[in-house]
Motif scaffolding. Structure first.
Motif, short mmCIF file in Angstrom:
data_model
loop_
_atom_site.label_atom_id
_atom_site.label_comp_id
_atom_site.label_asym_id
_atom_site.label_seq_id
_atom_site.Cartn_x
_atom_site.Cartn_y
_atom_site.Cartn_z
N ALA A 27 35.93 40.75 41.64
CA ALA A 27 37.16 41.14 40.95
C ALA A 27 37.33 40.34 39.66
O ALA A 27 38.25 39.53 39.52
N THR A 28 36.42 40.54 38.72
CA THR A 28 36.50 39.89 37.42
C THR A 28 36.34 40.96 36.33
O THR A 28 35.72 42.00 36.57
N SER A 29 36.88 40.67 35.16
CA SER A 29 36.81 41.69 34.10
C SER A 29 35.38 41.92 33.64
O SER A 29 35.01 43.04 33.29
N SER A 30 34.54 40.88 33.71
CA SER A 30 33.15 41.09 33.27
C SER A 30 32.38 41.96 34.28
O SER A 30 31.57 42.78 33.89
N ASP A 31 32.69 41.80 35.58
CA ASP A 31 32.05 42.66 36.58
C ASP A 31 32.56 44.10 36.47
O ASP A 31 31.80 45.04 36.69
N VAL A 32 33.85 44.25 36.14
CA VAL A 32 34.39 45.60 35.94
C VAL A 32 33.64 46.27 34.80
O VAL A 32 33.21 47.42 34.91
N ARG A 33 33.43 45.51 33.73
CA ARG A 33 32.72 46.10 32.59
C ARG A 33 31.29 46.50 32.96
O ARG A 33 30.85 47.62 32.66
N LEU A 60 38.94 54.82 35.62
CA LEU A 60 38.46 53.76 36.50
C LEU A 60 38.65 52.38 35.88
O LEU A 60 39.05 51.43 36.55
N ALA A 61 38.36 52.27 34.59
CA ALA A 61 38.53 50.97 33.92
C ALA A 61 39.98 50.52 33.98
O ALA A 61 40.27 49.35 34.26
N GLU A 62 40.92 51.45 33.75
CA GLU A 62 42.34 51.09 33.81
C GLU A 62 42.74 50.65 35.21
O GLU A 62 43.42 49.64 35.40
N ALA A 63 42.30 51.43 36.23
CA ALA A 63 42.65 51.10 37.61
C ALA A 63 42.04 49.75 38.01
O ALA A 63 42.69 48.91 38.64
N LEU A 64 40.77 49.53 37.61
CA LEU A 64 40.09 48.28 37.99
C LEU A 64 40.63 47.08 37.21
O LEU A 64 40.72 45.98 37.75
N ASN A 65 41.02 47.29 35.96
CA ASN A 65 41.66 46.19 35.22
C ASN A 65 42.95 45.76 35.90
O ASN A 65 43.27 44.57 35.96
N ASN A 66 43.70 46.74 36.43
CA ASN A 66 44.93 46.39 37.17
C ASN A 66 44.59 45.56 38.40
O ASN A 66 45.31 44.61 38.72
N ALA A 71 46.44 42.59 41.39
CA ALA A 71 46.19 42.43 42.84
C ALA A 71 45.31 41.21 43.13
O ALA A 71 45.60 40.44 44.03
N CYS A 72 44.24 41.04 42.36
CA CYS A 72 43.28 39.96 42.65
C CYS A 72 43.27 38.91 41.54
O CYS A 72 42.23 38.31 41.26
N VAL A 73 44.41 38.68 40.92
CA VAL A 73 44.43 37.74 39.79
C VAL A 73 43.93 36.35 40.23
O VAL A 73 44.33 35.85 41.29
N ASP A 74 43.02 35.79 39.46
CA ASP A 74 42.41 34.49 39.75
C ASP A 74 41.67 34.44 41.09
O ASP A 74 41.53 33.39 41.69
N ARG A 75 41.24 35.58 41.58
CA ARG A 75 40.47 35.60 42.83
C ARG A 75 39.11 36.25 42.57
O ARG A 75 38.83 37.37 43.01
N ALA A 76 38.27 35.51 41.84
CA ALA A 76 36.92 36.00 41.54
C ALA A 76 36.08 36.13 42.80
O ALA A 76 35.03 36.77 42.80
N ASP A 77 36.56 35.50 43.90
CA ASP A 77 35.82 35.61 45.17
C ASP A 77 36.12 36.93 45.89
O ASP A 77 35.41 37.32 46.80
N HIS A 78 37.17 37.62 45.47
CA HIS A 78 37.48 38.92 46.08
C HIS A 78 36.47 39.97 45.63
O HIS A 78 36.07 40.00 44.47
N LEU A 79 36.11 40.84 46.56
CA LEU A 79 35.19 41.93 46.23
C LEU A 79 35.95 43.26 46.17
O LEU A 79 36.81 43.52 47.00
N VAL A 80 35.60 44.04 45.18
CA VAL A 80 36.21 45.36 45.00
C VAL A 80 35.17 46.41 45.39
O VAL A 80 34.00 46.28 45.05
N GLY A 99 43.32 42.40 47.64
CA GLY A 99 44.32 41.60 46.93
C GLY A 99 45.74 41.88 47.36
O GLY A 99 45.99 42.52 48.38
N ARG A 100 46.67 41.38 46.54
CA ARG A 100 48.10 41.55 46.85
C ARG A 100 48.49 43.03 46.75
O ARG A 100 47.94 43.76 45.95
N PRO A 101 49.48 43.45 47.55
CA PRO A 101 49.91 44.86 47.46
C PRO A 101 50.61 45.16 46.14
O PRO A 101 51.06 44.24 45.45
#
Lengths: 165, 120
Positions: A27-33, A60-66, A71-80, A99-101
């Protein structure tokens, strides 16, 4: 970038033209890209027209950026988890994250910011949900256990060259 | 963030050499754009013809640099690819900016505007 669990399946008898793809990434912006670049290539293999690929990539980019920013802010360990499947003129997309609801466990309605304002008051954000709703036929949100599930149905045509293969 | 300034006459042309203007580079884009501007230049053009993908964060960054240029100076955009044009249109931000399809169209229209800015 970390990426595991890339899975492709095809019911059309051609292993190089999948009907469905699934991938999992951090759940990082670079992985989303990186995922969006991969998805863009895979949608081309699925014979989507360029214009449709652009639409899907944006939604998809908009949804994943959100997901990454809220939802997963500062949680690079979370997997999407992202799953896409093509069905009768639509691309069905499912995005799951641990992440958070959403606030009040509700889907944001995506009201467009007003562009008819003074220069200093022009909106610099708030466009994301509006774009998602505008380009999708259906948008659903569910909180299942500890996961957010966003289900999107995006109308797509079939690439002009599909019948000729 | 690859931004390059190449002036044409009085017009400060800032070319975005990145093919994606998205959440990853939005902040760098704003910072780099500001670095490339100066007090003296009154007229800026953002050349987006290389940009193939723009998301809402990228759009927000373009709005931010427009605000930075401000009302006293001129700012326009040239060269929207189809996917980028769609984002401007859907958000109605195409009504906020002066947008040209190409750099040629921009030069044809803006050169006389640039002369007016110089004369005033």
């Amino acid at each position: 970038m970390m990426m595991d669990g890339l899975k492709m399946s095809g019911a059309n008898g051609r292993k190089y033209r999948p009907d469905a793809i699934a991938l999992r990434f951090a759940a990082t912006s670079s992985d989303v890209r990186s995922s969006m670049i991969l998805v863009r290539n895979l949608l081309g293999v699925m014979d989507l027209a360029d214009d449709d690929i652009g639409k899907v990539e944006l939604v998809l980019a908009e949804a994943l950026n959100n997901v990454v920013e809220h939802a997963c802010v500062d949680r690079a360990d979370h997997l999407v988890f992202l799953e896409l499947s093509q069905d009768a003129g639509r691309l069905e997309c499912r995005i799951c994250d641990p992440g958070r609801p959403m606030p009040y466990t509700l889907l944001p309605e995506g009201k467009a910011p007003d562009p008819d304002v003074a220069l200093d008051d022009l909106p610099e954000g708030g466009f994301g949900w509006m774009l998602i709703h505008e380009l999708s036929e259906e948008v659903k949100y569910q909180r299942i256990g500890d996961e957010n599930h966003l289900i999107l149905s995006i109308p797509v045509g079939i690439g002009a060259d599909r019948v000729q293969h | 963030m690859e931004l390059l300034r190449e002036d044409i006459g009085e017009i400060g042309v800032i070319r975005c050499l990145h093919d994606r203007l998205d959440a990853v580079v939005a902040v760098q884009f704003k910072d780099r754009f500001r670095e490339l501007t100066d007090e003296a230049t009154q007229h800026y053009v953002l050349d987006m013809s290389q940009v193939q993908f723009l998301d809402s964060s990228g759009l927000g960054a373009v709005v931010a640099v427009y605000k930075f240029i401000g009302r006293e100076r001129r700012f326009c955009i040239a060269g929207l690819t189809p996917a980028v044009g769609r984002v401007f249109k859907l958000t109605r931000m195409d009504s906020v900016f002066t947008i040209y399809d190409s750099m040629d169209a921009m030069l044809a229209a803006e050169t006389s505007v640039a002369e007016q800015y110089r004369a005033s």
